[in-house]
Design an enzyme around this catalytic site. Structure first.
Site, PDB file in Angstrom:
ATOM      1  N   HIS A   1       1.535  -2.551  -5.708  1.00  0.00           N
ATOM      2  CA  HIS A   1       2.610  -3.159  -4.912  1.00  0.00           C
ATOM      3  C   HIS A   1       2.036  -3.852  -3.676  1.00  0.00           C
ATOM      4  O   HIS A   1       2.437  -4.969  -3.325  1.00  0.00           O
ATOM      5  CB  HIS A   1       3.609  -2.094  -4.459  1.00  0.00           C
ATOM      6  CG  HIS A   1       4.444  -1.528  -5.566  1.00  0.00           C
ATOM      7  ND1 HIS A   1       5.150  -2.314  -6.451  1.00  0.00           N
ATOM      8  CD2 HIS A   1       4.722  -0.234  -5.906  1.00  0.00           C
ATOM      9  CE1 HIS A   1       5.810  -1.536  -7.301  1.00  0.00           C
ATOM     10  NE2 HIS A   1       5.560  -0.283  -6.993  1.00  0.00           N
TER      11      HIS A   1
ATOM     12  N   HIS B   1      -0.876   3.038  -8.042  1.00  0.00           N
ATOM     13  CA  HIS B   1       0.457   2.453  -8.177  1.00  0.00           C
ATOM     14  C   HIS B   1       0.862   1.699  -6.916  1.00  0.00           C
ATOM     15  O   HIS B   1       1.255   0.524  -6.975  1.00  0.00           O
ATOM     16  CB  HIS B   1       1.464   3.569  -8.472  1.00  0.00           C
ATOM     17  CG  HIS B   1       2.866   3.088  -8.663  1.00  0.00           C
ATOM     18  ND1 HIS B   1       3.404   2.837  -9.906  1.00  0.00           N
ATOM     19  CD2 HIS B   1       3.855   2.802  -7.765  1.00  0.00           C
ATOM     20  CE1 HIS B   1       4.646   2.414  -9.772  1.00  0.00           C
ATOM     21  NE2 HIS B   1       4.946   2.398  -8.477  1.00  0.00           N
ATOM     22  N   GLU B   2       0.766   2.376  -5.788  1.00  0.00           N
ATOM     23  CA  GLU B   2       1.192   1.747  -4.534  1.00  0.00           C
ATOM     24  C   GLU B   2       0.262   0.609  -4.130  1.00  0.00           C
ATOM     25  O   GLU B   2       0.700  -0.367  -3.516  1.00  0.00           O
ATOM     26  CB  GLU B   2       1.271   2.792  -3.420  1.00  0.00           C
ATOM     27  CG  GLU B   2       2.267   3.905  -3.674  1.00  0.00           C
ATOM     28  CD  GLU B   2       3.679   3.401  -3.940  1.00  0.00           C
ATOM     29  OE1 GLU B   2       4.031   2.314  -3.438  1.00  0.00           O
ATOM     30  OE2 GLU B   2       4.428   4.071  -4.659  1.00  0.00           O
TER      31      GLU B   2
END
Length: 363
Positions: A30, A26-27
């Site tokens: 980003h 997820h990170e």
């Protein structure tokens, strides 16, 4: 309760592995999107709290923190009024489209990650499809089949002397029993034996746990699955199908919980995830990967909800900015985020309470 606690330590590693990897994915979404559009990243953290490990490469600090349930990417000028907001490489100076790309990249990467996991499982392990045989694929604890001594892998040959040649015939014989005692002739390891049991009457439920008006009789057995080898193209097609089916189920399930059609007690938190991760790990690497894919879809969908403090909330602010042709007032944004944080903490506390209740009740 004590049995759960005794095995709980063994569930920690699978849970940390599942959540740690999915948070990293997820990170990383980003992070990649931010770097791609030219935004400077100051910190990439997996977990919260005290730093366990870390190193710096360029201007970015990479950190592994003590609490693995979360993570964040800290960008220059991410919040209004921050130092560096006016710099060229700041988040605040990017167009709405670029900011939306960075915000949505995390949950979208989770959705893509689930698809890749599904495809890898199908390509390596094959696809599991329901068997037509009247074979026991699993047993529900405390139900008549387990109590009578049936075992996983048993092949049911007849019910009350009447031969059964398929799962559907076995299911119809049990459901139509009216609750009377049945004698099952079973083949196990090349030997034939008889098992006597009384089907239990239950209220039928949907996959979401909603009670239906109809009642039926069951003995607590699951349908066996067969493994079929599939090629790369078929594996990708099946992965797309599974991703869509599970995403749809998650969205519908959320709607039913919010509308009150599914009891709020069904909501699970970190302890339930840890327990399920441990159970899947005990069954093998394949079930653990499938479980990881489903949790990844959950993270992707949940993070896209329009709740302030989640990625979906940030996307909502950007949509309002487009509609108003100006950024949302800082004070209004702060109030909305505080409300979103309170809602999220309350939901987490409730989910944790449900987890504790399951442990106490032995669920």
């Amino acid at each position: 309760m004590w049995e759960w606690l005794s095995t709980g330590v063994g569930y920690v590693l699978p849970a940390v592995l599942v959540l740690g990897v999915l948070i990293l994915i997820h990170e990383f979404g980003h992070f990649l999107a931010a770097r791609w559009v030219g935004v400077r990243v100051l910190k990439f953290s997996i977990g919260f709290g005290p730093k366990l490990l870390g190193f710096r490469r360029g201007e970015t600090e990479y950190v592994l923190a003590a609490v693995p349930f979360g993570g964040f990417v800290k960008m220059v000028g991410e919040e209004p009024g921050e130092a560096g907001e006016a710099e060229v490489g700041s988040f605040a100076r990017q167009s709405v489209g670029k900011r939306a790309l960075i915000v949505s990249a995390g949950p979208l990467t989770n959705l893509l990650g689930a698809f890749v996991l599904f495809a890898a499982v199908f390509a390596v392990y094959g696809a599991r499809v329901p068997s037509d045989e009247a074979r026991v694929g699993g047993l529900t604890p405390g139900m008549p089949a387990e109590q009578a001594g049936l075992r996983e892998g048993d092949l049911v040959l007849a019910v009350d002397g009447k031969p059964v040649g398929s799962w559907e015939e076995l299911s119809q014989a049990i459901r139509g029993s009216g609750g009377r005692r049945l004698v099952l002739r079973v083949e196990r390891d090349g030997e034939t034996l008889e098992v006597s049991l009384v089907p239990r009457e239950i209220v039928e439920k949907t996959v979401f746990g909603e009670s239906l008006e109809t009642k039926t009789y069951v003995i607590g057995i699951e349908r066996a699955l067969e493994v079929k080898t599939v090629g790369p193209v078929r594996a990708v097609a099946l992965a797309a199908e599974q991703s869509w089916l599970w995403t749809r189920m998650i969205v519908v399930g959320l709607y039913k919980i919010v509308s009150g059609r599914i009891p709020a007690q069904e909501i699970g938190g970190p302890l339930e995830i840890a327990r399920q991760a441990g159970k899947q790990a005990e069954r093998g690497f394949e079930p653990l990967l499938m479980f990881m894919a489903i949790i990844s879809l959950n993270l992707g969908v949940l993070n896209l909800l329009p709740i302030p403090i989640l990625d979906g909330g940030h996307l909502l602010f950007l949509a309002i900015e487009v509609a108003l042709r100006r950024p949302v007032d800082v004070r209004h944004r702060e109030l909305a985020q505080q409300a979103g944080l309170f809602l999220l903490l309350a939901l987490m506390a409730f989910a944790f309470y449900n987890d504790i209740l399951r442990v106490v009740q032995g669920g």
